[in-house]
Motif scaffolding. Structure first.
Motif, PDB file in Angstrom:
ATOM      1  N   THR A   1       0.838  -1.193   0.000  1.00  0.00           N
ATOM      2  CA  THR A   1       0.000   0.000   0.000  1.00  0.00           C
ATOM      3  C   THR A   1       0.874   1.245   0.000  1.00  0.00           C
ATOM      4  O   THR A   1       2.060   1.203   0.356  1.00  0.00           O
ATOM      5  CB  THR A   1      -0.917   0.047   1.238  1.00  0.00           C
ATOM      6  OG1 THR A   1      -0.112   0.204   2.419  1.00  0.00           O
ATOM      7  CG2 THR A   1      -1.762  -1.223   1.345  1.00  0.00           C
ATOM      8  N   ILE A   2       0.268   2.369  -0.374  1.00  0.00           N
ATOM      9  CA  ILE A   2       0.981   3.641  -0.361  1.00  0.00           C
ATOM     10  C   ILE A   2       1.382   4.038   1.060  1.00  0.00           C
ATOM     11  O   ILE A   2       2.538   4.432   1.287  1.00  0.00           O
ATOM     12  CB  ILE A   2       0.133   4.731  -1.038  1.00  0.00           C
ATOM     13  CG1 ILE A   2       0.060   4.459  -2.546  1.00  0.00           C
ATOM     14  CG2 ILE A   2       0.689   6.130  -0.769  1.00  0.00           C
ATOM     15  CD1 ILE A   2      -0.932   5.300  -3.294  1.00  0.00           C
ATOM     16  N   PRO A   3       0.489   3.948   2.064  1.00  0.00           N
ATOM     17  CA  PRO A   3       0.913   4.290   3.430  1.00  0.00           C
ATOM     18  C   PRO A   3       2.097   3.458   3.917  1.00  0.00           C
ATOM     19  O   PRO A   3       3.029   4.000   4.537  1.00  0.00           O
ATOM     20  CB  PRO A   3      -0.343   4.022   4.265  1.00  0.00           C
ATOM     21  CG  PRO A   3      -1.468   4.246   3.321  1.00  0.00           C
ATOM     22  CD  PRO A   3      -0.983   3.719   2.009  1.00  0.00           C
ATOM     23  N   LYS A   4       2.084   2.152   3.661  1.00  0.00           N
ATOM     24  CA  LYS A   4       3.202   1.313   4.113  1.00  0.00           C
ATOM     25  C   LYS A   4       4.502   1.710   3.420  1.00  0.00           C
ATOM     26  O   LYS A   4       5.585   1.682   4.028  1.00  0.00           O
ATOM     27  CB  LYS A   4       2.892  -0.158   3.846  1.00  0.00           C
ATOM     28  CG  LYS A   4       1.829  -0.738   4.771  1.00  0.00           C
ATOM     29  CD  LYS A   4       1.595  -2.214   4.489  1.00  0.00           C
ATOM     30  CE  LYS A   4       0.546  -2.790   5.440  1.00  0.00           C
ATOM     31  NZ  LYS A   4       0.289  -4.224   5.176  1.00  0.00           N
ATOM     32  N   CYS A   5       4.401   2.096   2.163  1.00  0.00           N
ATOM     33  CA  CYS A   5       5.582   2.522   1.415  1.00  0.00           C
ATOM     34  C   CYS A   5       6.169   3.799   2.017  1.00  0.00           C
ATOM     35  O   CYS A   5       7.385   3.895   2.230  1.00  0.00           O
ATOM     36  CB  CYS A   5       5.183   2.745  -0.048  1.00  0.00           C
ATOM     37  SG  CYS A   5       6.566   2.941  -1.187  1.00  0.00           S
ATOM     38  N   LEU A   6       5.322   4.755   2.329  1.00  0.00           N
ATOM     39  CA  LEU A   6       5.790   6.023   2.869  1.00  0.00           C
ATOM     40  C   LEU A   6       6.213   5.904   4.330  1.00  0.00           C
ATOM     41  O   LEU A   6       7.138   6.598   4.774  1.00  0.00           O
ATOM     42  CB  LEU A   6       4.705   7.083   2.712  1.00  0.00           C
ATOM     43  CG  LEU A   6       4.335   7.412   1.258  1.00  0.00           C
ATOM     44  CD1 LEU A   6       3.223   8.448   1.207  1.00  0.00           C
ATOM     45  CD2 LEU A   6       5.551   7.893   0.475  1.00  0.00           C
ATOM     46  N   GLU A   7       5.560   5.025   5.082  1.00  0.00           N
ATOM     47  CA  GLU A   7       5.975   4.785   6.469  1.00  0.00           C
ATOM     48  C   GLU A   7       7.401   4.259   6.526  1.00  0.00           C
ATOM     49  O   GLU A   7       8.143   4.548   7.471  1.00  0.00           O
ATOM     50  CB  GLU A   7       5.032   3.776   7.123  1.00  0.00           C
ATOM     51  CG  GLU A   7       3.670   4.339   7.505  1.00  0.00           C
ATOM     52  CD  GLU A   7       2.711   3.253   7.944  1.00  0.00           C
ATOM     53  OE1 GLU A   7       3.148   2.083   8.080  1.00  0.00           O
ATOM     54  OE2 GLU A   7       1.517   3.563   8.153  1.00  0.00           O
ATOM     55  N   ALA A   8       7.796   3.496   5.521  1.00  0.00           N
ATOM     56  CA  ALA A   8       9.138   2.916   5.504  1.00  0.00           C
ATOM     57  C   ALA A   8      10.214   3.991   5.381  1.00  0.00           C
ATOM     58  O   ALA A   8      11.341   3.798   5.829  1.00  0.00           O
ATOM     59  CB  ALA A   8       9.261   1.907   4.359  1.00  0.00           C
ATOM     60  N   ILE A   9       9.871   5.135   4.776  1.00  0.00           N
ATOM     61  CA  ILE A   9      10.828   6.244   4.723  1.00  0.00           C
ATOM     62  C   ILE A   9      10.990   6.848   6.115  1.00  0.00           C
ATOM     63  O   ILE A   9      12.103   7.057   6.593  1.00  0.00           O
ATOM     64  CB  ILE A   9      10.358   7.336   3.737  1.00  0.00           C
ATOM     65  CG1 ILE A   9      10.162   6.777   2.346  1.00  0.00           C
ATOM     66  CG2 ILE A   9      11.378   8.481   3.702  1.00  0.00           C
ATOM     67  CD1 ILE A   9       9.636   7.794   1.355  1.00  0.00           C
ATOM     68  N   SER A  10       9.872   7.122   6.760  1.00  0.00           N
ATOM     69  CA  SER A  10       9.932   7.707   8.110  1.00  0.00           C
ATOM     70  C   SER A  10      10.661   6.800   9.087  1.00  0.00           C
ATOM     71  O   SER A  10      11.356   7.276   9.992  1.00  0.00           O
ATOM     72  CB  SER A  10       8.509   7.996   8.601  1.00  0.00           C
ATOM     73  OG  SER A  10       7.839   8.907   7.742  1.00  0.00           O
ATOM     74  N   ASP A  11      10.501   5.477   8.895  1.00  0.00           N
ATOM     75  CA  ASP A  11      11.162   4.502   9.766  1.00  0.00           C
ATOM     76  C   ASP A  11      12.595   4.223   9.353  1.00  0.00           C
ATOM     77  O   ASP A  11      13.268   3.382   9.965  1.00  0.00           O
ATOM     78  CB  ASP A  11      10.374   3.191   9.781  1.00  0.00           C
ATOM     79  CG  ASP A  11       8.989   3.358  10.366  1.00  0.00           C
ATOM     80  OD1 ASP A  11       8.762   4.364  11.067  1.00  0.00           O
ATOM     81  OD2 ASP A  11       8.128   2.494  10.114  1.00  0.00           O
ATOM     82  N   GLN A  12      13.055   4.870   8.269  1.00  0.00           N
ATOM     83  CA  GLN A  12      14.425   4.736   7.759  1.00  0.00           C
ATOM     84  C   GLN A  12      14.746   3.328   7.275  1.00  0.00           C
ATOM     85  O   GLN A  12      15.900   2.921   7.265  1.00  0.00           O
ATOM     86  CB  GLN A  12      15.436   5.189   8.816  1.00  0.00           C
ATOM     87  CG  GLN A  12      15.279   6.652   9.201  1.00  0.00           C
ATOM     88  CD  GLN A  12      16.329   7.134  10.175  1.00  0.00           C
ATOM     89  OE1 GLN A  12      16.988   6.341  10.857  1.00  0.00           O
ATOM     90  NE2 GLN A  12      16.498   8.436  10.265  1.00  0.00           N
ATOM     91  N   ARG A  13      13.709   2.591   6.871  1.00  0.00           N
ATOM     92  CA  ARG A  13      13.957   1.284   6.247  1.00  0.00           C
ATOM     93  C   ARG A  13      14.325   1.439   4.777  1.00  0.00           C
ATOM     94  O   ARG A  13      14.960   0.565   4.193  1.00  0.00           O
ATOM     95  CB  ARG A  13      12.726   0.394   6.386  1.00  0.00           C
ATOM     96  CG  ARG A  13      12.500  -0.149   7.799  1.00  0.00           C
ATOM     97  CD  ARG A  13      11.216  -0.935   7.870  1.00  0.00           C
ATOM     98  NE  ARG A  13      10.045  -0.063   7.875  1.00  0.00           N
ATOM     99  CZ  ARG A  13       8.844  -0.398   7.440  1.00  0.00           C
ATOM    100  NH1 ARG A  13       8.657  -1.594   6.902  1.00  0.00           N
ATOM    101  NH2 ARG A  13       7.830   0.441   7.514  1.00  0.00           N
TER     102      ARG A  13
END
Length: 283
Positions: A31-43
Motif C-alpha cells: 500500500t501507499i501508506p506502508k511505502c511512505l511509512e518505511a521512509i519515516s522509519d528509515q527502512r
C-alpha cells in the motif's frame, strides 16, 4: 541506497521505479501508506508512488498521507505513458472473465464495451495480480488487463494491444524522500515544479481568491489546484497547488510570505525536476 515502490513487481509504479533508479535496491510495498511509512522509519531512503493519472485524476491515498506527514517531501516527478494490454494464456480461447485493477478497467472501458460487452469483469488489487492469476489458471480462460512487461513476465499472449481509451493516458509519479533540516526550497532546481499544501485561515467569502492573487499579480504560473476534505467537518478543505518553477523562486518566496501574513498555513513539497519516461521504460 534502497528505494520502495507501490508493488507488486511489473506494476506501472515498478516500471517507473526501474526506469528511474535501476541500480538501487528496490523493495515493493502493498500500500501507499506502508511505502511512505518505511521512509519515516528509515527502512528505505526514497519511495515512488503514483500521484495522478491523466484520465482518472489524483490518487487520494497519496495526497492525504503526504498532507498529514510533516517529514516528507518531493525529490522528483516522473511521467510514464500508460499502455494497457489484454492478455491470456491461450489467445485462441474466448475470455470467460476479464480481470484487472479498477483504474485499468476504467481506462479501457470503451474497448471492453465494444469487444466484450457481456463478459464478466472482476476487480483485482493490481494489474500484476490479474496477470499472475491468468497465468496460474489457464483452464479458466481468464483474460487480464496489464502492461506488456507483465505479459512477458507471466508468459501471456497479448490479444488486445494498447486498449486504453485515450492515447494520452499518463501517470505522474512522485519520488518521495525525508525532508532535510534545511529549507527544501533551497534545492538547486531552476526549471520544474513546486507543490504545496494550503490550509485557509477561515471559510470567508473571497479568502481563496486573496491567496491566489499573491501568485497572479507576480506572474507565477499555477499548474494545478485541487481541493481535498480535511476530514474534520463538512465544508472544510485543504488545497494542493502546483507551481511552475522557472528561475522565479524569489517571487514564489515573496508570495508565500504574503499568504502567511493573511493567516494561511503552507507546507512546501519540492521544488523538483520532471523526468519523462517512454512506454518502453526508457528515459
Amino acid at each position: 541506497m534502497k528505494i520502495g515502490y507501490l508493488g507488486p513487481k511489473n506494476s506501472f509504479t515498478y516500471q517507473a521505479t526501474n526506469a528511474g533508479f535501476p541500480n538501487l535496491i528496490q523493495l515493493a510495498f502493498q500500500t501507499i501508506p506502508k511505502c511512505l511509512e518505511a521512509i519515516s522509519d528509515q527502512r528505505i531512503d526514497m519511495a515512488v508512488i503514483p500521484i495522478e493519472n491523466s484520465l482518472e485524476g489524483s490518487v487520494h491515498a497519496s495526497m492525504d498521507y503526504l498532507f498529514h506527514s510533516k517529514d516528507l517531501t518531493v525529490k522528483q516527478e516522473m511521467i510514464l505513458p500508460i499502455r494497457q494490454q489484454l492478455m491470456m494464456v491461450d489467445p485462441n480461447k474466448k475470455p470467460e472473465v476479464i480481470m484487472s485493477h479498477p483504474q485499468a478497467l476504467a481506462q479501457s472501458q470503451a474497448y471492453l464495451n465494444e469487444h466484450y460487452p457481456t463478459t464478466p469483469i472482476v476487480q483485482t488489487p493490481s494489474t500484476t495480480y490479474a496477470a499472475e492469476y491468468a497465468s496460474a489458471h489457464p483452464d479458466e480462460a481468464v483474460a487480464a488487463i496489464a502492461s506488456k512487461q507483465a505479459a512477458d513476465a507471466f508468459s501471456l499472449r497479448i490479444i488486445g494491444h494498447d486498449i486504453q481509451d485515450n492515447d494520452q493516458n499518463e501517470t505522474r509519479f512522485w519520488v518521495i524522500t525525508k525532508r532535510c533540516t534545511q529549507d527544501s526550497r533551497q534545492q538547486n532546481v531552476t526549471k520544474g515544479k513546486l507543490s504545496f499544501f494550503l490550509t485557509l485561515p477561515s471559510n470567508q467569502p473571497g479568502v481563496l481568491h486573496k491567496m491566489l492573487a499573491a501568485f497572479a499579480w507576480r506572474g507565477i504560473d499555477l499548474a494545478k489546484i485541487e481541493s481535498r476534505p480535511l476530514k474534520t467537518s463538512l465544508g472544510q478543505y485543504y488545497f494542493i497547488i502546483d507551481l511552475t518553477v522557472d528561475e522565479n523562486e524569489p517571487l514564489i518566496q515573496y508570495a508565500f510570505e504574503e499568504i502567511a501574513l493573511l493567516g494561511a498555513e503552507i507546507r512546501v513539497l519540492g521544488p523538483y525536476e520532471i523526468r519523462m519516461i517512454s512506454a518502453s521504460g526508457e528515459q
